[in-house]
Design a protein around this motif. Structure first.
Motif, mmCIF file in Angstrom:
data_model
loop_
_atom_site.group_PDB
_atom_site.id
_atom_site.type_symbol
_atom_site.label_atom_id
_atom_site.label_comp_id
_atom_site.label_asym_id
_atom_site.label_seq_id
_atom_site.Cartn_x
_atom_site.Cartn_y
_atom_site.Cartn_z
ATOM 1 N N PHE A 301 0.819 -1.217 0.000
ATOM 2 C CA PHE A 301 0.000 0.000 0.000
ATOM 3 C C PHE A 301 0.850 1.264 0.000
ATOM 4 C CE2 PHE A 301 -1.891 3.414 2.562
ATOM 5 C CZ PHE A 301 -2.946 3.759 1.732
ATOM 6 N N HIS A 302 1.791 1.355 0.922
ATOM 7 C CA HIS A 302 2.565 2.595 1.056
ATOM 8 C C HIS A 302 3.427 2.862 -0.178
ATOM 9 C CE1 HIS A 302 1.301 3.558 5.104
ATOM 10 N NE2 HIS A 302 1.488 2.294 5.462
ATOM 11 N N GLN A 303 4.034 1.823 -0.734
ATOM 12 C CA GLN A 303 4.835 2.013 -1.945
ATOM 13 C C GLN A 303 3.962 2.454 -3.116
ATOM 14 O OE1 GLN A 303 6.560 -2.019 -0.997
ATOM 15 N NE2 GLN A 303 8.167 -1.282 -2.363
ATOM 16 N N SER A 304 2.800 1.840 -3.241
ATOM 17 C CA SER A 304 1.892 2.165 -4.345
ATOM 18 C C SER A 304 1.335 3.578 -4.196
ATOM 19 C CB SER A 304 0.736 1.161 -4.394
ATOM 20 O OG SER A 304 1.224 -0.159 -4.535
ATOM 21 N N GLU A 322 -7.055 9.708 -13.121
ATOM 22 C CA GLU A 322 -6.607 8.316 -12.984
ATOM 23 C C GLU A 322 -5.904 8.094 -11.652
ATOM 24 O OE1 GLU A 322 -7.060 5.656 -14.957
ATOM 25 O OE2 GLU A 322 -8.306 6.839 -16.307
ATOM 26 N N ALA A 323 -5.091 9.064 -11.247
ATOM 27 C CA ALA A 323 -4.352 8.938 -9.988
ATOM 28 C C ALA A 323 -5.304 8.980 -8.790
ATOM 29 C CB ALA A 323 -3.312 10.046 -9.873
ATOM 30 N N ALA A 324 -6.283 9.867 -8.836
ATOM 31 C CA ALA A 324 -7.253 9.963 -7.746
ATOM 32 C C ALA A 324 -8.062 8.674 -7.638
ATOM 33 C CB ALA A 324 -8.181 11.159 -7.982
ATOM 34 N N LYS A 325 -8.427 8.127 -8.793
ATOM 35 C CA LYS A 325 -9.184 6.864 -8.804
ATOM 36 C C LYS A 325 -8.356 5.740 -8.201
ATOM 37 C CE LYS A 325 -11.404 6.118 -12.578
ATOM 38 N NZ LYS A 325 -11.697 5.745 -13.992
ATOM 39 N N ALA A 326 -7.064 5.687 -8.571
ATOM 40 C CA ALA A 326 -6.176 4.644 -8.045
ATOM 41 C C ALA A 326 -6.001 4.785 -6.540
ATOM 42 C CB ALA A 326 -4.823 4.719 -8.756
ATOM 43 N N LEU A 327 -5.787 6.004 -6.074
ATOM 44 C CA LEU A 327 -5.621 6.228 -4.632
ATOM 45 C C LEU A 327 -6.887 5.881 -3.866
ATOM 46 C CD1 LEU A 327 -3.575 9.540 -4.491
ATOM 47 C CD2 LEU A 327 -2.890 7.323 -3.570
ATOM 48 N N ALA A 328 -8.035 6.239 -4.429
ATOM 49 C CA ALA A 328 -9.304 5.924 -3.768
ATOM 50 C C ALA A 328 -9.479 4.417 -3.638
ATOM 51 C CB ALA A 328 -10.466 6.526 -4.567
ATOM 52 N N LYS A 329 -9.102 3.698 -4.671
ATOM 53 C CA LYS A 329 -9.208 2.237 -4.630
ATOM 54 C C LYS A 329 -8.263 1.657 -3.582
ATOM 55 C CE LYS A 329 -9.197 -1.838 -7.610
ATOM 56 N NZ LYS A 329 -9.051 -2.350 -8.998
ATOM 57 N N GLN A 333 -9.348 -0.338 0.020
ATOM 58 C CA GLN A 333 -8.844 -1.672 0.347
ATOM 59 C C GLN A 333 -7.967 -1.659 1.594
ATOM 60 O OE1 GLN A 333 -6.987 -2.343 -3.477
ATOM 61 N NE2 GLN A 333 -8.696 -3.577 -4.223
ATOM 62 N N ASN A 334 -7.660 -0.443 2.083
ATOM 63 C CA ASN A 334 -6.821 -0.284 3.276
ATOM 64 C C ASN A 334 -7.371 0.873 4.111
ATOM 65 O OD1 ASN A 334 -4.164 -1.995 2.537
ATOM 66 N ND2 ASN A 334 -4.888 -0.944 0.710
ATOM 67 N N ARG A 335 -8.595 0.726 4.599
ATOM 68 C CA ARG A 335 -9.293 1.840 5.248
ATOM 69 C C ARG A 335 -8.542 2.399 6.453
ATOM 70 N NH1 ARG A 335 -14.625 2.175 3.336
ATOM 71 N NH2 ARG A 335 -15.276 0.368 2.083
ATOM 72 N N GLU A 336 -7.820 1.512 7.143
ATOM 73 C CA GLU A 336 -7.116 1.986 8.335
ATOM 74 C C GLU A 336 -5.947 2.900 7.980
ATOM 75 O OE1 GLU A 336 -4.998 -1.497 6.782
ATOM 76 O OE2 GLU A 336 -7.109 -1.038 7.186
ATOM 77 N N ALA A 337 -5.540 2.875 6.719
ATOM 78 C CA ALA A 337 -4.404 3.700 6.302
ATOM 79 C C ALA A 337 -4.843 4.983 5.598
ATOM 80 C CB ALA A 337 -3.482 2.898 5.381
#
Length: 365
Positions: A301-304, A322-329, A333-337
C-alpha cells in the motif's frame, strides 16, 4: 488382426476406466499412457477410436482444459474431441476418485482439480522445450533474417513448443534458457515490426510463466528492456507487450516491478504516466502476484500510494483523474491507512480524491 484390434481397444478402455475410478492423481498423464492413446486415436477401427476419445473426455473431467494435451492430434480428431466435450452428457467436473488404494484416506488424495504447483507436478511431466525444437534451431538466427515473415515463423517454432507446458508451469529448468536472453533483449529493445515483437514477447512471457522462480535472474534483465517500450503506443498494448510484462511477475517478486516504475511515473509523457499507473494497479491483483502475496494491496500500500500521490497534482486533468481513482481504490482496500494518504494530499486536490472515493464506495457492498 481383428483379435489384436480388440485387445488394443480393451487396453485403452481399461486406461479410461482406471482414470474414472482412481482419478488423475493415480492415473497421471506423466505415466506415459497418452502417447499410446494418441497413437491409436486415428485408427481405422471404430472401437479403438471410441476408447481413445473416452480417455480424453474423462481426462478433461479431471483437469479441465486439455488443449495442450491434444495438440499432437490431427485436426479432425481435435474437432471430434471438442465436439464431445461440448455435449451435455459429458462427465461433470470431478475432484474426488470413486476408489482409493487400500488404507488410503480421503484427505491423502488431493482434489484433482487443485491448481497448486505441487499437484500439477504430480500429474504432469516436466518438459524441456529445447529437446522438442528442430535440430539446429537457434533463436539468434532471427537477427540475420531480412523478411519479417521469416522472423515470425522462426519465433513461432519456439512459442509453439513453449505454449502448452508453460500454461501449466511445467517447463523444466535448463542452462539453455540463457541462450535466448541476448536475442530477446535485442529484439525487445529495437524491433519495429509489431507481429515479430509480439511473438518474441510471447516467448519471453511463456518462459517466465513456465519456469516461474527458475527464470528470476533472466526476468530481471528483460523487465527494464520491455518496460522501456512503454512510451511506444504502437506496441504498448495488451496483446503485444502489456500481457507479457505482467507474465514476468510469475518469475519476479512485485518489489522488482515497483523498483522499475518510478522513472515512468515521473515521465513527461502523459501516456507513459497513465500506463505505468494502470500497470501498477493491475499488478496488485494478478493471480501470479496474489499467489505469493495474498495481501498484496495491503503489503504494498505505502509504496503504491507513494508512486500515485504526485500524479494527483499533475498538470493534466486525465492523469489527475486516474491517480485519484487509483488512490481511492487503494484506500478503500486499506481503510485503516486512509489518514496517511489524506495527510499527504494537496489541499486543493482533496475534493477530487473524495469524489472518486464516493464513486467507488457505491460499487462496493
Amino acid at each position: 488382426a481383428g483379435f489384436l484390434k480388440k485387445q488394443i481397444a480393451f487396453i485403452i478402455k481399461l486406461v479410461g476406466s482406471l482414470l474414472a475410478d482412481f482419478g488423475v492423481k493415480r492415473m497421471a498423464p506423466k505415466l506415459g499412457y497418452l502417447s499410446f492413446v494418441l497413437k491409436y486415436i486415428s485408427d481405422s477401427d471404430r472401437g479403438i477410436r471410441e476408447a481413445c476419445y473416452g480417455v480424453f473426455v474423462e481426462l478433461a473431467a479431471w483437469v479441465g482444459d486439455i488443449s495442450d494435451l491434444i495438440k499432437p492430434m490431427d485436426e479432425p480428431q481435435k474437432k471430434e474431441v471438442a465436439k464431445r466435450l461440448a455435449e451435455p452428457e459429458r462427465p461433470e467436473r470431478k475432484t474426488e476418485p470413486l476408489r482409493r488404494y487400500r488404507g488410503e484416506a480421503a484427505s491423502s488424495c488431493p482434489a484433482a482439480g487443485a491448481s497448486s504447483k505441487a499437484a500439477t507436478d504430480d500429474i504432469f511431466e516436466k518438459v524441456d522445450p529445447f529437446k522438442k525444437l528442430p535440430k539446429g534451431w537457434c533463436i539468434s538466427a532471427v537477427t540475420s533474417m531480412e523478411k519479417w515473415k521469416e522472423k515470425l515463423q522462426h519465433l513461432q517454432v519456439l512459442s509453439s513448443v513453449l505454449e502448452g507446458p508453460a500454461d501449466r508451469h511445467l517447463l523444466s529448468p535448463s542452462e539453455n534458457y540463457a541462450s535466448l536472453i541476448p536475442t530477446m533483449q535485442r529484439m525487445l529493445k529495437g524491433e519495429s515490426n509489431i507481429p515479430v515483437l509480439t511473438e518474441v514477447a510471447k516467448c519471453m512471457g511463456l518462459v517466465a510463466k513456465g519456469l516461474q522462480k527458475h527464470f528470476d535472474r533472466f526476468a530481471r534483465q528483460l523487465l527494464p528492456v520491455a518496460l522501456a517500450r512503454i512510451n511506444d503506443k504502437s506496441v504498448w498494448k495488451t496483446n503485444c507487450l502489456i500481457e507479457r510484462v505482467e507474465q514476468l511477475l510469475w518469475s519476479l517478486p512485485l518489489d522488482v516491478l515497483l523498483e522499475e516504475l518510478p522513472a515512468h511515473f515521473s515521465s513527461k509523457s502523459l501516456f507513459v504516466k497513465k500506463e505505468a499507473l494502470n500497470l501498477l494497479m493491475r499488478a496488485l491483483e494478478l493471480p501470479q502476484v496474489l499467489e505469493v502475496y495474498p495481501d498484496a494491496t495491503q503489503r504494498f500500500f505505502h509504496q503504491s500510494a507513494t508512486l500515485a500521490l504526485p500524479l494527483v497534482d499533475d498538470s493534466d486533468n486525465t492523469v489527475r483523474q486516474e491517480a485519484a481513482k487509483a488512490l481511492a481504490k487503494l484506500v478503500l482496500q486499506n481503510r485503516e491507512a486512509a489518514d496517511s494518504v489524506l495527510d499527504r494530499l494537496p489541499a486543493h486536490r482533496r475534493n477530487l480524491f473524495e469524489e472518486e472515493q464516493r464513486k467507488l464506495s457505491k460499487d462496493i457492498p
